[in-house]
Design an enzyme around this catalytic site. Sequence first.
Site, PDB file in Angstrom:
ATOM      1  N   HIS A  45       0.268   8.586  11.294  1.00 25.43           N
ATOM      2  CA  HIS A  45       0.273   8.484  12.700  1.00 25.43           C
ATOM      3  C   HIS A  45      -1.037   8.796  13.138  1.00 25.43           C
ATOM      4  CE1 HIS A  45       4.334   7.177  13.016  1.00 25.43           C
ATOM      5  NE2 HIS A  45       4.780   7.878  12.152  1.00 25.43           N
ATOM      6  N   ASP A  77      -2.143  -0.636   7.414  1.00 30.15           N
ATOM      7  CA  ASP A  77      -1.243  -1.334   6.297  1.00 30.15           C
ATOM      8  C   ASP A  77      -2.266  -2.599   6.091  1.00 30.15           C
ATOM      9  OD1 ASP A  77       0.332   0.751   6.882  1.00 30.15           O
ATOM     10  OD2 ASP A  77       1.879  -0.649   7.519  1.00 30.15           O
ATOM     11  N   TYR A 123       8.735   4.867  17.083  1.00 29.60           N
ATOM     12  CA  TYR A 123       7.227   4.584  16.760  1.00 29.60           C
ATOM     13  C   TYR A 123       6.417   4.433  17.953  1.00 29.60           C
ATOM     14  CZ  TYR A 123       3.076   2.873  14.523  1.00 29.60           C
ATOM     15  OH  TYR A 123       1.851   2.483  13.913  1.00 29.60           O
ATOM     16  N   ASP A 141      -3.733   6.332  12.633  1.00 34.53           N
ATOM     17  CA  ASP A 141      -4.584   5.094  12.891  1.00 34.53           C
ATOM     18  C   ASP A 141      -4.575   4.540  14.244  1.00 34.53           C
ATOM     19  OD1 ASP A 141      -1.885   4.045  12.661  1.00 34.53           O
ATOM     20  OD2 ASP A 141      -2.364   2.348  11.210  1.00 34.53           O
ATOM     21  N   ARG A 196       0.888  -1.223   0.020  1.00 30.74           N
ATOM     22  CA  ARG A 196      -0.042   0.114  -0.116  1.00 30.74           C
ATOM     23  C   ARG A 196       0.857   1.245   0.053  1.00 30.74           C
ATOM     24  NH1 ARG A 196       2.241   2.312   3.226  1.00 30.74           N
ATOM     25  NH2 ARG A 196       2.553   2.352   5.451  1.00 30.74           N
ATOM     26  N   SER A 247       4.844  -1.234   2.871  1.00 28.95           N
ATOM     27  CA  SER A 247       4.150  -2.160   3.320  1.00 28.95           C
ATOM     28  C   SER A 247       4.419  -3.549   3.102  1.00 28.95           C
ATOM     29  CB  SER A 247       2.720  -2.029   3.693  1.00 28.95           C
ATOM     30  OG  SER A 247       2.216  -0.824   4.532  1.00 28.95           O
ATOM     31  N   SER A 248       5.691  -3.819   2.710  1.00 33.38           N
ATOM     32  CA  SER A 248       6.052  -5.310   2.422  1.00 33.38           C
ATOM     33  C   SER A 248       5.847  -6.103   3.410  1.00 33.38           C
ATOM     34  CB  SER A 248       7.418  -5.299   1.999  1.00 33.38           C
ATOM     35  OG  SER A 248       8.247  -4.937   2.792  1.00 33.38           O
ATOM     36  N   GLY A 260       8.851   1.190   3.109  1.00 28.86           N
ATOM     37  CA  GLY A 260       7.552   2.159   3.354  1.00 28.86           C
ATOM     38  C   GLY A 260       6.179   1.889   2.711  1.00 28.86           C
TER      39      GLY A 260
HETATM   40  C1  GLA Z   1       3.280   2.178   9.870  1.00 27.92           C
HETATM   41  C2  GLA Z   1       2.214   1.348  10.620  1.00 27.92           C
HETATM   42  C3  GLA Z   1       0.768   1.777  10.422  1.00 27.92           C
HETATM   43  C4  GLA Z   1       0.681   3.445  10.525  1.00 27.92           C
HETATM   44  C5  GLA Z   1       1.894   4.040   9.831  1.00 27.92           C
HETATM   45  C6  GLA Z   1       1.841   5.582   9.950  1.00 27.92           C
HETATM   46  O1  GLA Z   1       2.925   1.819   8.589  1.00 27.92           O
HETATM   47  O2  GLA Z   1       2.212  -0.084  10.579  1.00 27.92           O
HETATM   48  O3  GLA Z   1      -0.167   1.306  11.324  1.00 27.92           O
HETATM   49  O4  GLA Z   1       0.563   3.726  11.928  1.00 27.92           O
HETATM   50  O5  GLA Z   1       2.866   3.451  10.222  1.00 27.92           O
HETATM   51  O6  GLA Z   1       0.836   6.292   9.817  1.00 27.92           O
END
Ligand code: GLA
Length: 346
Positions: free
Chosen positions: A21, A152, A201, A23, A14, A110-111, A108
Amino acid sequence: VAPSSEVVAFAPGRVNLIGDHTDYTGGLVLPMAVQLGTTVRFRPDPAARRIRFVSDSELEPADLPLVVSQPQSVTPGWARYVAGVMAEVGPPAGGKARISTTLPIGSGLSSSAALEVGVALALGFSGSAVELAMACQQAEQKASGVPCGVMDQLTSAGGVEGRALLIDCRSLDVEAVALPPECEIVAVHSGQARQLAGSEYAARRRDCERAAALVGHLADASVADVTRLRDPRLRRRARHVVTENQRVRDFAASLHAGDVAAAGEIMRASHASLRDDFEVSTPVLDALVDDVSSRPGVYGARLTGAGFGGCAVALTAPGALEVGWKLVPSRGAWVRGGGGRGGPIS
Ligand code: GLA
């Protein structure tokens, strides 16, 4: 399931267009599933009590027992995400699995979510897209120790072809949003591997929880509410979340109106907030966003995902950028094979 019947699952990565930051505070996000993703081919063997995973992008295979108690200590490291999924799904049979991906790993896009969702479906998970996403979010948290949100995994599980997704992370309602014609979404890598992402995070998430304990749910709070926070750091963190939620709403409205210039401006403002208030950018990402934003035909750009390195995303006129990955809004995960179980998930 006969030993010979192969199950094939595909799960997309995705890109998040706006709403970072937010969700894990029950706020709004606006990502889209992309055409790049991870394929998992699983050949179950009812007699086997282990699953052997090989990955086209990793040297070392992983050989895991059906019951994994400590996913975060599994070796090789890449298999922790797989082990986290096994701990959630509880596959009934062993066998052999082969993994391949067209996603850049750890950039970044979402692999890891694509790997989790693909493995879960291949190993027989059945349930709705939301249930699948929540199981895979748990898997990610168990595997990495990072207290991630659900964006993600839900985007990978529930993507809609040709649409971005406006997700309310409290209700988990998903609204499909069309992108205006004549625009492109391009992800450009900063060249910087994400560093300290896990602990930073978690620290940001803790800050948001502390702020919420003082002013109530950040998803319901106003800028005036968070301005009353005494601690300047908590005030900045909460201000990012509150203003970012509003930017997601405004961005969705701009897309709806076909106003790409306004949408691009909102992306720039989002980057500034992530940089100054939430402090998850890096000088390299800032320079990249500035550079990309100044090119002709680029409406706006921002860091995407957790930050601390990784990719920026840009909204552009067609062909404006000749670098990076041109991303197309794509359908979510699917599975086929496995004796009639499967098909697209809903
Ligand atoms: C990562 C986390 C998500 C989200 C983003 C920031 O991708 O896996 O859940 O918090 O950071 O938006």
